[in-house]
Design an enzyme around this catalytic site. Sequence first.
Site, PDB file in Angstrom:
ATOM      1  N   GLU A 181      -6.365   9.463  -0.058  1.00 38.10           N
ATOM      2  CA  GLU A 181      -6.554   8.006   0.051  1.00 38.10           C
ATOM      3  C   GLU A 181      -7.628   7.468  -0.894  1.00 38.10           C
ATOM      4  OE1 GLU A 181      -5.010   5.629   1.699  1.00 38.10           O
ATOM      5  OE2 GLU A 181      -3.784   6.730   3.140  1.00 38.10           O
ATOM      6  N   HIS A 199       0.837  -1.214   0.000  1.00 38.70           N
ATOM      7  CA  HIS A 199       0.000   0.000   0.000  1.00 38.70           C
ATOM      8  C   HIS A 199       0.871   1.264   0.000  1.00 38.70           C
ATOM      9  CE1 HIS A 199      -3.007   2.975   1.020  1.00 38.70           C
ATOM     10  NE2 HIS A 199      -2.350   3.280   2.118  1.00 38.70           N
ATOM     11  N   HIS A 209       1.125   5.240  -2.040  1.00 37.41           N
ATOM     12  CA  HIS A 209       1.695   6.540  -1.674  1.00 37.41           C
ATOM     13  C   HIS A 209       2.981   6.917  -2.420  1.00 37.41           C
ATOM     14  CE1 HIS A 209      -1.202   7.442   1.475  1.00 37.41           C
ATOM     15  NE2 HIS A 209      -1.145   6.161   1.804  1.00 37.41           N
TER      16      HIS A 209
HETATM   17 FE   FE2 Z   1      -2.509   5.141   3.143  1.00 38.35          FE
END
Ligand code: FE2
Length: 296
Positions: free
Chosen positions: A221, A175, A180
């Site tokens: 997000e 993730h 990111h």
């Molecule tokens: Fe995150």
Amino acid sequence: MTTPTDQALLLDHVDMRIVAADITDATADRNTIVQLDPDHPGFRDPEYRARRNRIAQIALEYKPGALIPDAPYTEEEHEVWRTIWEALTFAHQQHACREYLECVKRLELPHDRIPQLREVSEKVETISGFRLEPVAGLVEPRVFLESLAEGVFLSTQYIRHHSTPLYTPEPDVAHEIIGHAVTLASPRLAELNRLVGRAVKRTISAGALERLARLYWFTIEFGVLREDDKLKAYGTGLLSSAGELEAMHNAELRPLDLEAASRQDFNPTDFQPVLFCANSFDEMYETLKHYLLRWE
Ligand SMILES: [Fe+2]
């Protein structure tokens, strides 16, 4: 085994459980001891838990600015990374916004092995000035968000358990990197991350901090936008999960009203029923940038 719908799909830094920290240690607020819930996919795997602890130790001993030591991933874990990329390569072509696809090309991440945080951080830093620093697990939302102001992304380094390659109940290196780090290779998205951090630094009340955390959730997000009349993702929680990218098409789409987003509750235990959709990447960038600059 419980299914993802029974559990948190993605607990993340803005919706974390409050962690205990030893305030006598200056870096303790960034780190917590690895404690897995009994329903965590890796709970009954002592080797996985031992490796999680070794990787956590790297973060606990890390001094900001130093080179990040390599994590000891196993072949089984590299296979998890390959499985994730296999699912995402097609999903990204279908559902990711152009800015993200350009960043993927720019970073040239390996698909056959988990890249080390150190090498990803070096590449991202040359593009946007952002660097990654390791943390053992979830950190306080304020600590996580304020570090963004300094161009630092606090990143977990472990990978999810191999029994559930397409699901993680907590942020993991897949993730952090695929979501990111890739988006931080976009100078405009990196700038928005910095502005979130600066806004948090100007924020004192808990209520206002919660609004900024929601704003981060519904944009950085889980943000979506339109491109050529199609719904595309720019949010990291969507872009790091093939399941989320499919499910976003079932969400109720609302216009990008940041005041409303900052007051909209969310539930991390299921696919998001409500998403805020910009009419273009440019509109998202301008709207979020000016909102954050004006934030008091
Ligand atoms: Fe995150």
